[in-house]
Design a protein around this motif. Structure first.
Motif, PDB file in Angstrom:
ATOM      1  N   ARG A 385       0.835  -1.208   0.000  1.00 59.92           N
ATOM      2  CA  ARG A 385       0.000   0.000   0.000  1.00 59.92           C
ATOM      3  C   ARG A 385       0.854   1.236   0.000  1.00 59.92           C
ATOM      4  O   ARG A 385       1.891   1.268   0.624  1.00 59.92           O
ATOM      5  CB  ARG A 385      -0.899   0.020   1.239  1.00 59.92           C
TER       6      ARG A 385
ATOM      7  N   ARG B  16     -10.950   5.459   6.530  1.00 54.29           N
ATOM      8  CA  ARG B  16     -10.620   6.011   5.217  1.00 54.29           C
ATOM      9  C   ARG B  16     -11.574   7.166   4.972  1.00 54.29           C
ATOM     10  O   ARG B  16     -12.750   6.941   4.703  1.00 54.29           O
ATOM     11  CB  ARG B  16     -10.800   4.945   4.123  1.00 54.29           C
ATOM     12  N   VAL B  23     -12.180  -4.113  11.045  1.00 56.25           N
ATOM     13  CA  VAL B  23     -11.576  -5.313  10.461  1.00 56.25           C
ATOM     14  C   VAL B  23     -11.562  -6.454  11.467  1.00 56.25           C
ATOM     15  O   VAL B  23     -11.784  -7.614  11.108  1.00 56.25           O
ATOM     16  CB  VAL B  23     -10.156  -5.005   9.959  1.00 56.25           C
ATOM     17  N   PRO B  42     -11.775 -16.808   4.594  1.00 55.81           N
ATOM     18  CA  PRO B  42     -11.809 -16.184   3.269  1.00 55.81           C
ATOM     19  C   PRO B  42     -10.945 -14.923   3.211  1.00 55.81           C
ATOM     20  O   PRO B  42     -10.590 -14.352   4.233  1.00 55.81           O
ATOM     21  CB  PRO B  42     -13.288 -15.846   3.069  1.00 55.81           C
ATOM     22  N   GLY B  44      -9.837 -11.339   3.049  1.00 58.92           N
ATOM     23  CA  GLY B  44     -10.408 -10.124   3.621  1.00 58.92           C
ATOM     24  C   GLY B  44     -11.029 -10.319   4.982  1.00 58.92           C
ATOM     25  O   GLY B  44     -11.590  -9.388   5.558  1.00 58.92           O
ATOM     26  N   SER B  45     -10.895 -11.543   5.528  1.00 57.12           N
ATOM     27  CA  SER B  45     -11.542 -11.805   6.810  1.00 57.12           C
ATOM     28  C   SER B  45     -10.732 -11.265   7.986  1.00 57.12           C
ATOM     29  O   SER B  45     -11.217 -11.270   9.117  1.00 57.12           O
ATOM     30  CB  SER B  45     -11.788 -13.298   6.964  1.00 57.12           C
ATOM     31  N   GLY B  46      -9.511 -10.845   7.758  1.00 55.38           N
ATOM     32  CA  GLY B  46      -8.732 -10.221   8.825  1.00 55.38           C
ATOM     33  C   GLY B  46      -7.611 -11.080   9.371  1.00 55.38           C
ATOM     34  O   GLY B  46      -7.050 -10.788  10.424  1.00 55.38           O
ATOM     35  N   THR B  48      -4.454 -11.642   8.199  1.00 53.74           N
ATOM     36  CA  THR B  48      -3.165 -10.954   8.233  1.00 53.74           C
ATOM     37  C   THR B  48      -3.164  -9.878   9.313  1.00 53.74           C
ATOM     38  O   THR B  48      -2.179  -9.701  10.029  1.00 53.74           O
ATOM     39  CB  THR B  48      -2.869 -10.341   6.849  1.00 53.74           C
ATOM     40  N   THR B  49      -4.293  -9.215   9.431  1.00 47.83           N
ATOM     41  CA  THR B  49      -4.395  -8.164  10.441  1.00 47.83           C
ATOM     42  C   THR B  49      -4.163  -8.736  11.843  1.00 47.83           C
ATOM     43  O   THR B  49      -3.398  -8.181  12.635  1.00 47.83           O
ATOM     44  CB  THR B  49      -5.778  -7.507  10.353  1.00 47.83           C
ATOM     45  N   HIS B 203      -4.707 -20.362   3.299  1.00 45.43           N
ATOM     46  CA  HIS B 203      -5.951 -20.530   2.563  1.00 45.43           C
ATOM     47  C   HIS B 203      -6.232 -21.988   2.307  1.00 45.43           C
ATOM     48  O   HIS B 203      -7.320 -22.363   1.888  1.00 45.43           O
ATOM     49  CB  HIS B 203      -5.796 -19.885   1.171  1.00 45.43           C
TER      50      HIS B 203
HETATM   51  N1  LIG Z   1      -4.388  -0.112   6.262  1.00 44.18           N
HETATM   52  C1  LIG Z   1      -5.635  -0.477   5.902  1.00 44.18           C
HETATM   53  N2  LIG Z   1      -6.513   0.454   5.527  1.00 44.18           N
HETATM   54  C2  LIG Z   1      -7.757   0.111   5.176  1.00 44.18           C
HETATM   55  N3  LIG Z   1      -8.203  -1.141   5.149  1.00 44.18           N
HETATM   56  C3  LIG Z   1      -7.371  -2.138   5.518  1.00 44.18           C
HETATM   57  C4  LIG Z   1      -6.041  -1.852   5.909  1.00 44.18           C
HETATM   58  N4  LIG Z   1      -5.458  -3.039   6.227  1.00 44.18           N
HETATM   59  C5  LIG Z   1      -6.384  -3.991   6.024  1.00 44.18           C
HETATM   60  N5  LIG Z   1      -7.531  -3.459   5.586  1.00 44.18           N
HETATM   61  C6  LIG Z   1      -8.754  -4.189   5.284  1.00 44.18           C
HETATM   62  O1  LIG Z   1      -8.979  -5.113   6.304  1.00 44.18           O
HETATM   63  C7  LIG Z   1      -9.561  -6.267   5.783  1.00 44.18           C
HETATM   64  C8  LIG Z   1      -8.793  -7.474   6.265  1.00 44.18           C
HETATM   65  O2  LIG Z   1      -7.506  -7.478   5.678  1.00 44.18           O
HETATM   66  P1  LIG Z   1      -6.469  -8.663   5.906  1.00 44.18           P
HETATM   67  O3  LIG Z   1      -5.278  -8.318   5.120  1.00 44.18           O
HETATM   68  O4  LIG Z   1      -6.297  -8.891   7.335  1.00 44.18           O
HETATM   69  O5  LIG Z   1      -7.235  -9.864   5.243  1.00 44.18           O
HETATM   70  P2  LIG Z   1      -6.759 -11.366   5.050  1.00 44.18           P
HETATM   71  O6  LIG Z   1      -7.742 -12.207   5.756  1.00 44.18           O
HETATM   72  O7  LIG Z   1      -5.350 -11.505   5.363  1.00 44.18           O
HETATM   73  O8  LIG Z   1      -6.996 -11.550   3.489  1.00 44.18           O
HETATM   74  P3  LIG Z   1      -6.135 -12.372   2.439  1.00 44.18           P
HETATM   75  O9  LIG Z   1      -6.503 -13.780   2.605  1.00 44.18           O
HETATM   76  O10 LIG Z   1      -6.589 -11.826   1.127  1.00 44.18           O
HETATM   77  O11 LIG Z   1      -4.720 -12.099   2.731  1.00 44.18           O
HETATM   78  C9  LIG Z   1      -9.592  -6.129   4.296  1.00 44.18           C
HETATM   79  O12 LIG Z   1     -10.891  -5.807   3.910  1.00 44.18           O
HETATM   80  C10 LIG Z   1      -8.641  -5.002   4.034  1.00 44.18           C
HETATM   81  O13 LIG Z   1      -9.057  -4.289   2.914  1.00 44.18           O
END
Ligand SMILES: Nc1ncnc2c1ncn2[C@@H]1O[C@H](COP(=O)(O)OP(=O)(O)OP(=O)(O)O)[C@@H](O)[C@H]1O
Ligand SMILES: [Mg+2]
Lengths: 385, 227
Positions: A385, B16, B23, B42, B44-46, B48-49, B203
Motif C-alpha cells: 500500500r 478512510r 476489520v 476467506p 479479507g476476513s482479517g 493478516t491483520t 488458505h
Molecule cells: N491499512 C488499511 N486500511 C484500510 N483497510 C485495511 C487496511 N489493512 C487492512 N484493511 C482491510 O482489512 C480487511 C482485512 O484485511 P487482511 O489483510 O487482514 O485480510 P486477510 O484475511 O489476510 O486476506 P487475504 O486472505 O486476502 O490475505 C480487508 O478488507 C482489508 O481491505
C-alpha cells in the motif's frame, strides 16, 4: 561497521544504474578538481616568496614596450643582480600552426639572468658575436630538426624590416638545454640577438619590451619590485613589476574573471549532478521500500533504517568523488605540462573542498529518501500500500 | 497449560476519509506455548491483520495483546521493534529476502541487532541453514534459489535469533503442492522437535492439516475451532 556490507551490497542493487551514476559523479569531481586547481593558480595573490626574478612591464599593458633608457636606472637599484630585457618577436615559421615564441634579447644579459638554461661557452660566444644569431631550445630543435648552421626564416606579425618586409632570417648558432626535466620541458622557444633586430626594424627602435630583473636575495624581491615601480612613478614610462610566475599568469588573468567562470561552470555541473544522483537515490529507495519494511519487521529501528539509507549516499558520493579527484590530479599534471610547466596541481585545499562537497551532496540526496524509509509503516509496505 | 499469546477484546479499525472499517471485532484468543495453529478464512476476513497484531507489527485499536506475559500493545514503536527482534520470527508468502544479499547474509540480518561476535553470528547462521537443509546454498543470492529454497532461507532467518514465536503468513501460498508439503513438514519438525510455537495463516485446507489446531475467521471474528 557490521552494517557496512549491507550498505555496500545495497549500492549494487542495480549495477547499470550504479555505474552510470558513478560515471557522472566521477566526471563532475574530475572537473571540480581540475577547475579548482586552475582557479587556485589564477587566484593566488602576488606571491614574492622565493622569487629571484622579477618582470618589469609598462604599467598600461605588457604590449606597450618600455624604452631601453630605463636599463641603467633599474640596474642602479640596490639588490638588483642583473637586468635583461626581452622583446616578443611574434614570428611564424613556415606555417601558422608551427607557432612557437621567440624573444629578441641581449645574449649575455639573458643568459646571466637565466642560469636554468645551459648553453656551451663556444655557442654562447657565437650568439654574442653573430648579429643574426639565434639560439634554440632543445625541445624546439628536436621538433623541427633545427641544427647549428641552419637558417631559420621567420615572418613576424609585429615587426617589419627596414625595407618593409615581414621576412626575417636568423642563423642558429646554439642549442640550449634546461637544467632539469622541468626546464627541459619548457625549452620550446627561441632567443634572437637583439642588436640586429633593433637596427633592422622599421619602428620601435630603442624599445626594450619588458625587463627581467634578477635579484640577489629572494627575500628582497618584494621591496625591489616596489623600488623599481616607485622610481618611475609619474614619469612617461610608469612600470609594473611582478614576479615571473605572476607575470606568466597575467595574460590568462586578462581573459576575464577566471574564478567567476569556474564557479559558474561548477555550479551548473553540480546542479545537474544533484538532480542525477538525487533521482537515482530516491528511485533506488522507492524500489526497495518492501526491503526496508522487512528490516523493520526483523526489528531494525526507524533510526537504524534511516541511517542505513543515509549511509548509502556518502558511500556513493565518496566512491565517485574520490575516483574523480584522483583522475583530476593526473589531468592537472597534463594541463600543467600543456601550459608550459605552470604549477597546476590539485592541492590539499582543493581536496578538502571536494570532500566537503561530496558530503554535502550526499546529505542533500540522501536525506529525503532516508526520511521516507523512516516514515514507512511496515504493515502498509508489506501489503504494497 | 499457560497461554503464550493472549488476546483480549481486540478490535482493529481503519478509517478512510469518513468511512470506518472494523476489520477485527472484540476478538479473544489464547495460543498455548508449543502450539502449531493454523488460521484460515476467506480473503479479507482479517487473518493478516490478526497475525500482524500477534507479531507486534501493528497495534490494536482496542483491547490487549499479551505475549509471554508482556503487554505489547502499549509498547512504543522503538520498544516494539526491540521486542520483535528478540521474540518473533516472520515468514511471508513471497519470502521477502533482500535480493542483493546471499542466503547467509540474509539469515544473518536479525543477528546484526544482537551483540554476538562475527564468529558467533557465522556459527548460528550455519546452524540455522543446516536446520532448513540448505547448508550448501549459503553463498547463493535469492535469484539463484528456487521458491522452496528461498522460503527455507526465510525460515532460517526467522529462526536464527531463537524467537519465542514463529509467525507465518501464507508461507506456502506461492509454492507447488510438493514443495509446499516439504515446507510444512519443516515447520512441523520445528514445532515438534524444537518446540517452536507457530501461528500460520493459510488458505489451503491441506496445509492447515499439518497444524495441531485450526481456527477459522470470517468478517473479523473467529468462527469456531476444529478439533
Ligand atoms: N491499512 C488499511 N486500511 C484500510 N483497510 C485495511 C487496511 N489493512 C487492512 N484493511 C482491510 O482489512 C480487511 C482485512 O484485511 P487482511 O489483510 O487482514 O485480510 P486477510 O484475511 O489476510 O486476506 P487475504 O486472505 O486476502 O490475505 C480487508 O478488507 C482489508 O481491505
Ligand atoms: Mg492476508
Amino acid at each position: 561497521m557490521r552494517y557496512l556490507p549491507l550498505v555496500w551490497a545495497s549500492l549494487f542493487h542495480k549495477k547499470t544504474r550504479l555505474i552510470l551514476t558513478l560515471l557522472s559523479l566521477i566526471m563532475a569531481f574530475m572537473l571540480f578538481g581540475l577547475l579548482q586547481a586552475v582557479n587556485v593558480l589564477f587566484n593566488s595573490g602576488a606571491d614574492f616568496v622565493g622569487a629571484n626574478r622579477l618582470i618589469t612591464q609598462a604599467k598600461v599593458s605588457f604590449t606597450q614596450p618600455l624604452p631601453l633608457s630605463l636599463l641603467p636606472r633599474i640596474e642602479s637599484i640596490p639588490g638588483v643582480a642583473r637586468v635583461a630585457y626581452s622583446q616578443f618577436f611574434g614570428g611564424i615559421y613556415q606555417d601558422e600552426r608551427n607557432f612557437f615564441p621567440q624573444f629578441a634579447v641581449d645574449p649575455d644579459r639573458l643568459l646571466d639572468s637565466y642560469p636554468e638554461w645551459k648553453l656551451p661557452p663556444d655557442q654562447r660566444e657565437a650568439f654574442v658575436r653573430t648579429k643574426t644569431g639565434a639560439i634554440v631550445g632543445r625541445k624546439l630543435a628536436e621538433k623541427f630538426g633545427f641544427k647549428i648552421g641552419d637558417k631559420v626564416p621567420l615572418k613576424s606579425f609585429i615587426f617589419t624590416t627596414k625595407d618593409g618586409s615581414r621576412a626575417w632570417e636568423w642563423d642558429v648558432v646554439g642549442i640550449f638545454d634546461g637544467q632539469d626535466d622541468d626546464w627541459q620541458g619548457r625549452s620550446s622557444l627561441m632567443y634572437l640577438n637583439f642588436g640586429y633586430f633593433d637596427e633592422n626594424r622599421q619602428f620601435g627602435q630603442g624599445g626594450a619590451g619588458v625587463y627581467i630583473v634578477r635579484v640577489a636575495d629572494p627575500n628582497q624581491s618584494e621591496a625591489i619590485a616596489k623600488a623599481i615601480d616607485t622610481q618611475f612613478e609619474n614619469s612617461p614610462d610608469e612600470t609594473k613589476t611582478q614576479t615571473e610566475k605572476d607575470w606568466n599568469l597575467g595574460f590568462a588573468r586578462q581573459i576575464g574573471d577566471i574564478g567567476l567562470i569556474v564557479t559558474a561552470i561548477l555550479g551548473a555541473v553540480f546542479f545537474t549532478i544533484l538532480l542525477v544522483t538525487g533521482n537515482t537515490m530516491s528511485q533506488a529507495v522507492r524500489e526497495r521500500i518492501p526491503e526496508f519494511a522487512v528490516l523493520k519487521t526483523l526489528g531494525f529501528s526507524d533510526g537504524k533504517v534511516t541511517a542505513l539509507v543515509l549511509a548509502e549516499a556518502p558511500a556513493l558520493c565518496l566512491l565517485g568523488g574520490v575516483i574523480g579527484m584522483v583522475l583530476a590530479m593526473g589531468a592537472a599534471k597534463g594541463l600543467g605540462a600543456v601550459l608550459g610547466g605552470a604549477p597546476v596541481a590539485v592541492q590539499g585545499k582543493v581536496w578538502i573542498e571536494a570532500l566537503v562537497t561530496m558530503l554535502l551532496l550526499a546529505f542533500a540526496i540522501g536525506i529525503f529518501p532516508a526520511l521516507r524509509a523512516r516514515r514507512l509503516q511496515i504493515v502498509d509496505a508489506l501489503a504494497g500500500r | 497449560m499457560t497461554a503464550l499469546v493472549s488476546i483480549r477484546g481486540v478490535s482493529k479499525r481503519y478509517t478512510r476519509g469518513k468511512q470506518t472499517v472494523e476489520v477485527l471485532q472484540k476478538l479473544n484468543l489464547d495460543i498455548a506455548q508449543g502450539d502449531f495453529l493454523a488460521l484460515m478464512g476467506p480473503s479479507g476476513s482479517g487473518k493478516t491483520t490478526l497475525l500482524n497484531l500477534i507479531g507486534g507489527l501493528d497495534k490494536p485499536s482496542d483491547g490487549e495483546v499479551m505475549v509471554d506475559g508482556k503487554r505489547i500493545d502499549t509498547l512504543s514503536a522503538g520498544d516494539l521493534a526491540k521486542w520483535r527482534a528478540r521474540h518473533v520470527g516472520f515468514v511471508f508468502q513471497f519470502y521477502n529476502l533482500l535480493p542483493v544479499l546471499t542466503a547467509e547474509a540474509n539469515v544473518e540480518l536479525p543477528l546484526l541487532l544482537t551483540n554476538l561476535s562475527k564468529a558467533q553470528r557465522k556459527k548460528n547462521v550455519a546452524a540455522a541453514l543446516a536446520v532448513v537443509g540448505l547448508a550448501d546454498r549459503a553463498g547463493h543470492k535469492p535469484n539463484e534459489l528456487s521458491g522452496g529454497q528461498a522460503q527455507r532461507v526465510a525460515i532460517a532467518r526467522a529462526l536464527v535469533a531463537d524467537p519465542t514465536l514463529l509467525v507465518c503468513d501464507e508461507p506456502t501460498g506461492d509454492l507447488d503442492r510438493k514443495t509446499a508439503d516439504e515446507i510444512l513438514n519443516l515447520l512441523q519438525t520445528l514445532n515438534r522437535d524444537h518446540g517452536k510455537t507457530i501461528v500460520m495463516v493459510t488458505h489451503d485446507a491441506k496445509a492447515a492439516e499439518f497444524a495441531s489446531h485450526q481456527l477459522h475467521m470470517d468478517k473479523g471474528a473467529l468462527v469456531g475451532e476444529a478439533p
